[in-house]
Write a protein that holds these residues in place. Structure first.
Motif, mmCIF file in Angstrom:
data_model
loop_
_atom_site.group_PDB
_atom_site.id
_atom_site.type_symbol
_atom_site.label_atom_id
_atom_site.label_comp_id
_atom_site.label_asym_id
_atom_site.label_seq_id
_atom_site.Cartn_x
_atom_site.Cartn_y
_atom_site.Cartn_z
ATOM 1 N N MET A 136 56.368 23.520 48.838
ATOM 2 C CA MET A 136 55.746 23.449 47.516
ATOM 3 C C MET A 136 55.494 21.984 47.117
ATOM 4 S SD MET A 136 58.067 26.403 45.665
ATOM 5 C CE MET A 136 57.945 25.668 44.071
ATOM 6 N N ARG A 137 56.492 21.137 47.321
ATOM 7 C CA ARG A 137 56.366 19.728 46.972
ATOM 8 C C ARG A 137 55.251 19.065 47.779
ATOM 9 N NH1 ARG A 137 60.469 17.416 49.328
ATOM 10 N NH2 ARG A 137 61.974 18.706 48.236
ATOM 11 N N ASN A 138 55.239 19.320 49.090
ATOM 12 C CA ASN A 138 54.214 18.718 49.949
ATOM 13 C C ASN A 138 52.812 19.222 49.598
ATOM 14 O OD1 ASN A 138 56.240 17.335 51.230
ATOM 15 N ND2 ASN A 138 56.288 18.671 53.026
ATOM 16 N N ALA A 139 52.710 20.509 49.278
ATOM 17 C CA ALA A 139 51.399 21.075 48.932
ATOM 18 C C ALA A 139 50.879 20.468 47.625
ATOM 19 C CB ALA A 139 51.506 22.591 48.825
ATOM 20 N N ARG A 140 51.765 20.294 46.663
ATOM 21 C CA ARG A 140 51.345 19.671 45.402
ATOM 22 C C ARG A 140 50.893 18.230 45.626
ATOM 23 N NH1 ARG A 140 56.500 21.995 42.286
ATOM 24 N NH2 ARG A 140 55.705 24.093 41.906
ATOM 25 N N LYS A 141 51.624 17.521 46.475
ATOM 26 C CA LYS A 141 51.273 16.129 46.764
ATOM 27 C C LYS A 141 49.915 16.068 47.465
ATOM 28 C CE LYS A 141 53.247 11.844 48.382
ATOM 29 N NZ LYS A 141 52.479 11.074 47.435
ATOM 30 N N GLU A 142 49.679 16.980 48.404
ATOM 31 C CA GLU A 142 48.373 17.020 49.092
ATOM 32 C C GLU A 142 47.245 17.276 48.101
ATOM 33 O OE1 GLU A 142 49.832 18.961 53.345
ATOM 34 O OE2 GLU A 142 48.793 20.185 51.874
ATOM 35 N N LEU A 143 47.482 18.202 47.200
ATOM 36 C CA LEU A 143 46.467 18.534 46.197
ATOM 37 C C LEU A 143 46.187 17.324 45.299
ATOM 38 C CD1 LEU A 143 44.747 20.879 45.085
ATOM 39 C CD2 LEU A 143 46.633 21.372 43.530
ATOM 40 N N GLN A 144 47.238 16.632 44.924
ATOM 41 C CA GLN A 144 47.102 15.458 44.064
ATOM 42 C C GLN A 144 46.366 14.324 44.773
ATOM 43 O OE1 GLN A 144 50.865 13.652 43.024
ATOM 44 N NE2 GLN A 144 50.231 13.575 40.862
ATOM 45 N N ASP A 145 46.643 14.135 46.067
ATOM 46 C CA ASP A 145 46.038 13.041 46.824
ATOM 47 C C ASP A 145 44.722 13.414 47.499
ATOM 48 O OD1 ASP A 145 48.277 11.638 46.093
ATOM 49 O OD2 ASP A 145 49.280 11.838 48.049
#
Length: 181
Positions: A136-145
Motif C-alpha cells: 500500500m505504501r509503495n503504491a501510494r508513493k508510485e502514484l504520487q511520483d
C-alpha cells in the motif's frame, strides 16, 4: 447436456444428436485455445491429446474425423467445468466479473485509507499485514511520483491470492497460482 426423457426413460434420437453437436461445438472452442491454456484446464489426457492432434492436421477429412472423435471423447466427461472456464476466458461469466470488481473495490479501499486494512484482515485473516502495508505504501508513493504502477499491480495480485474466485474449479486456481510464482 439435457436429456429429455419420457416416462419410459427414452431419449429421442434427435435430442441425442443435438447433445452430440453441442459437445462437438464445445470441442471446436477447445481447439481454438492455445496449448498453454489447454494445459491449465486439466483436461483428461486422451482429450488433450486429441485436441492437440487436431491442431497438427491440415486435410479437411482428417479435421472432420478428429472433431468427431473429440466430440465422442467429450461424451465421457462432464462439460460443465469446461464451459465455465471458457466463459471466464471470454469475459461472459457474471460471477467472474463480480469477483474482479470486488478485488478492485478492496484495492481502492486499501489505497484510500489505512483503516481499511484492518477491515480487510478481519474479512481475510490469512493475509500478511506487513506485506499488505508495504505494498500500500509503495503504491501510494508510485502514484504520487507518477511512476509505473508496479506495487499497485502487486497489491491487486496479493488481494487476488487471498480472495478465492467463485465458480472456478480449485484445480485451475492452483495451477494459475503456481504459474504466477
Amino acid at each position: 447436456m439435457t436429456d429429455y426423457q419420457n416416462d419410459d426413460g427414452y431419449v429421442s434420437k434427435s435430442q441425442r444428436k443435438r447433445d452430440m453437436d453441442a459437445l462437438q461445438d464445445l470441442g471446436r472452442e477447445l481447439v481454438d485455445l492455445s496449448k498453454d491454456t489447454l494445459k491449465k484446464m486439466q483436461l483428461p489426457e486422451d482429450l488433450l491429446t486429441a485436441v492437440l492432434d487436431y491442431k497438427r492436421f491440415n486435410a479437411n477429412g482428417a479435421l472432420r474425423r478428429q472433431m468427431q472423435y473429440i466430440g465422442r471423447l467429450m461424451r465421457d466427461i462432464d462439460p460443465e467445468p469446461i464451459q465455465q472456464y471458457l466463459k471466464v476466458l471470454k469475459g461472459e461469466s457474471s460471477e467472474h466479473i463480480a469477483w474482479q470488481k470486488l478485488l478492485e473495490r478492496w484495492r481502492d479501499k486499501l489505497m484510500a485509507d489505512d483503516k481499511a486494512l484492518s477491515d480487510f484482515l478481519a474479512a481475510f485473516p490469512e493475509g500478511d499485514p506487513q506485506q499488505l502495508r508495504t505494498l500500500m505504501r509503495n503504491a501510494r508513493k508510485e502514484l504520487q511520483d507518477n511512476k509505473p504502477p508496479k506495487a499497485y499491480r502487486q497489491l491487486f495480485q496479493e488481494i487476488k491470492a487471498l480472495i478465492p474466485e467463485p465458480g472456478k474449479p480449485r484445480l485451475w486456481q492452483k495451477d494459475e497460482e503456481e504459474d504466477a510464482e
